[in-house]
Scaffold this motif. Structure first.
Motif, PDB file in Angstrom:
ATOM      1  N   ASN A 269      38.591  64.340  -4.983  1.00  0.00           N
ATOM      2  CA  ASN A 269      39.891  63.695  -4.989  1.00  0.00           C
ATOM      3  C   ASN A 269      40.015  62.720  -3.807  1.00  0.00           C
ATOM      4  O   ASN A 269      40.492  61.598  -3.960  1.00  0.00           O
ATOM      5  CB  ASN A 269      41.003  64.746  -4.923  1.00  0.00           C
ATOM      6  N   TYR A 270      39.574  63.164  -2.655  1.00  0.00           N
ATOM      7  CA  TYR A 270      39.623  62.317  -1.463  1.00  0.00           C
ATOM      8  C   TYR A 270      38.772  61.064  -1.667  1.00  0.00           C
ATOM      9  O   TYR A 270      39.213  59.943  -1.393  1.00  0.00           O
ATOM     10  CB  TYR A 270      39.136  63.117  -0.251  1.00  0.00           C
ATOM     11  N   VAL A 271      37.540  61.252  -2.167  1.00  0.00           N
ATOM     12  CA  VAL A 271      36.640  60.124  -2.396  1.00  0.00           C
ATOM     13  C   VAL A 271      37.239  59.156  -3.414  1.00  0.00           C
ATOM     14  O   VAL A 271      37.251  57.936  -3.198  1.00  0.00           O
ATOM     15  CB  VAL A 271      35.244  60.613  -2.857  1.00  0.00           C
ATOM     16  N   ALA A 272      37.741  59.688  -4.533  1.00  0.00           N
ATOM     17  CA  ALA A 272      38.319  58.826  -5.568  1.00  0.00           C
ATOM     18  C   ALA A 272      39.495  58.028  -5.010  1.00  0.00           C
ATOM     19  O   ALA A 272      39.626  56.823  -5.273  1.00  0.00           O
ATOM     20  CB  ALA A 272      38.755  59.666  -6.759  1.00  0.00           C
ATOM     21  N   ASN A 273      40.327  58.670  -4.223  1.00  0.00           N
ATOM     22  CA  ASN A 273      41.473  57.997  -3.614  1.00  0.00           C
ATOM     23  C   ASN A 273      41.007  56.887  -2.665  1.00  0.00           C
ATOM     24  O   ASN A 273      41.541  55.774  -2.681  1.00  0.00           O
ATOM     25  CB  ASN A 273      42.338  59.026  -2.889  1.00  0.00           C
ATOM     26  N   MET A 274      40.013  57.199  -1.852  1.00  0.00           N
ATOM     27  CA  MET A 274      39.493  56.191  -0.914  1.00  0.00           C
ATOM     28  C   MET A 274      38.829  55.027  -1.662  1.00  0.00           C
ATOM     29  O   MET A 274      38.964  53.869  -1.249  1.00  0.00           O
ATOM     30  CB  MET A 274      38.497  56.828   0.057  1.00  0.00           C
ATOM     31  N   LEU A 275      38.112  55.321  -2.733  1.00  0.00           N
ATOM     32  CA  LEU A 275      37.476  54.253  -3.513  1.00  0.00           C
ATOM     33  C   LEU A 275      38.526  53.339  -4.134  1.00  0.00           C
ATOM     34  O   LEU A 275      38.324  52.129  -4.223  1.00  0.00           O
ATOM     35  CB  LEU A 275      36.577  54.833  -4.603  1.00  0.00           C
ATOM     36  N   GLN A 276      39.632  53.915  -4.552  1.00  0.00           N
ATOM     37  CA  GLN A 276      40.691  53.129  -5.170  1.00  0.00           C
ATOM     38  C   GLN A 276      41.479  52.301  -4.173  1.00  0.00           C
ATOM     39  O   GLN A 276      41.941  51.213  -4.503  1.00  0.00           O
ATOM     40  CB  GLN A 276      41.679  54.041  -5.907  1.00  0.00           C
ATOM     41  N   HIS A 277      41.647  52.826  -2.975  1.00  0.00           N
ATOM     42  CA  HIS A 277      42.625  52.223  -2.069  1.00  0.00           C
ATOM     43  C   HIS A 277      42.052  51.732  -0.744  1.00  0.00           C
ATOM     44  O   HIS A 277      42.804  51.512   0.196  1.00  0.00           O
ATOM     45  CB  HIS A 277      43.752  53.228  -1.806  1.00  0.00           C
ATOM     46  N   SER A 278      40.750  51.596  -0.681  1.00  0.00           N
ATOM     47  CA  SER A 278      40.164  51.032   0.533  1.00  0.00           C
ATOM     48  C   SER A 278      38.926  50.236   0.149  1.00  0.00           C
ATOM     49  O   SER A 278      38.450  50.316  -0.982  1.00  0.00           O
ATOM     50  CB  SER A 278      39.780  52.138   1.528  1.00  0.00           C
ATOM     51  N   ASP A 279      38.430  49.495   1.096  1.00  0.00           N
ATOM     52  CA  ASP A 279      37.177  48.777   0.861  1.00  0.00           C
ATOM     53  C   ASP A 279      36.057  49.328   1.744  1.00  0.00           C
ATOM     54  O   ASP A 279      35.060  48.683   1.980  1.00  0.00           O
ATOM     55  CB  ASP A 279      37.359  47.271   1.062  1.00  0.00           C
ATOM     56  N   HIS A 280      36.200  50.565   2.200  1.00  0.00           N
ATOM     57  CA  HIS A 280      35.171  51.219   3.003  1.00  0.00           C
ATOM     58  C   HIS A 280      33.909  51.392   2.162  1.00  0.00           C
ATOM     59  O   HIS A 280      34.004  51.628   0.957  1.00  0.00           O
ATOM     60  CB  HIS A 280      35.639  52.591   3.504  1.00  0.00           C
TER      61      HIS A 280
END
Length: 159
Positions: free
Chosen positions: A95-106
């Motif tokens: 969930n954390y990874v999916a959220n970060m993939l959606q909302h960041s460009d890291h």
């Protein structure tokens, strides 16, 4: 502390918080007709686990933190959440990874390591099994934050 100067980061953390509240407080109630209550130690353990810093916690760590046996922890996870501690933590990580993939460009690998995945191949296997696409494909399909928030260059900008 979340920098308020980064609205995207604030939104990401708020989404993560809301999801954790939903997972911890509403799903068990819905699954048990509103009669289920967690033992206090278990609620505290779940709250502790929801912090990405603790995504690498082992069953031994959970036993030490909660002052319960590993067997009791596993039974409690099964009874209250219908899953094992490791499956629960993997769901939090994903969930954390999916959220970060959606909302960041890291970078994808930075996100994976930040979420507690210690093996790149294990990360890709688990992610692809859950989402049916690679992390990069997931970002391309769902990652609208950095596209929508990209600023067009000003007309005065020179090459």
């Amino acid at each position: 502390c979340i920098p308020l100067s980064s609205p995207a980061l604030v939104r990401m953390h708020l989404r993560h918080l809301l999801l954790q509240i939903f997972i911890e407080h509403f799903i068990p109630v819905l699954m048990d007709g509103g009669t289920r209550a967690y033992p206090r130690w278990f609620s505290q353990l779940l709250e502790w686990l929801n912090d990405p810093v603790h995504f690498t916690a082992t069953l031994d760590d959970l036993a030490q933190i909660s002052q319960n046996t590993k067997e009791h922890i596993c039974r409690t996870f099964r009874r209250h959440l219908g899953t094992s501690p490791s499956a629960y933590v993997n769901a939090l990580r994903l969930n954390y990874v999916a959220n970060m993939l959606q909302h960041s460009d890291h970078p994808v690998l930075d996100i994976a390591f930040e979420a507690g995945f210690q093996s790149v191949s294990r990360f890709y296997d688990v992610f692809k099994r859950e989402f049916k696409v690679s992390p990069l494909q997931y970002r391309r399909q769902n990652g609208t934050w950095f596209v929508a928030n990209a600023q067009a260059p000003s007309p005065e900008a020179k090459l």
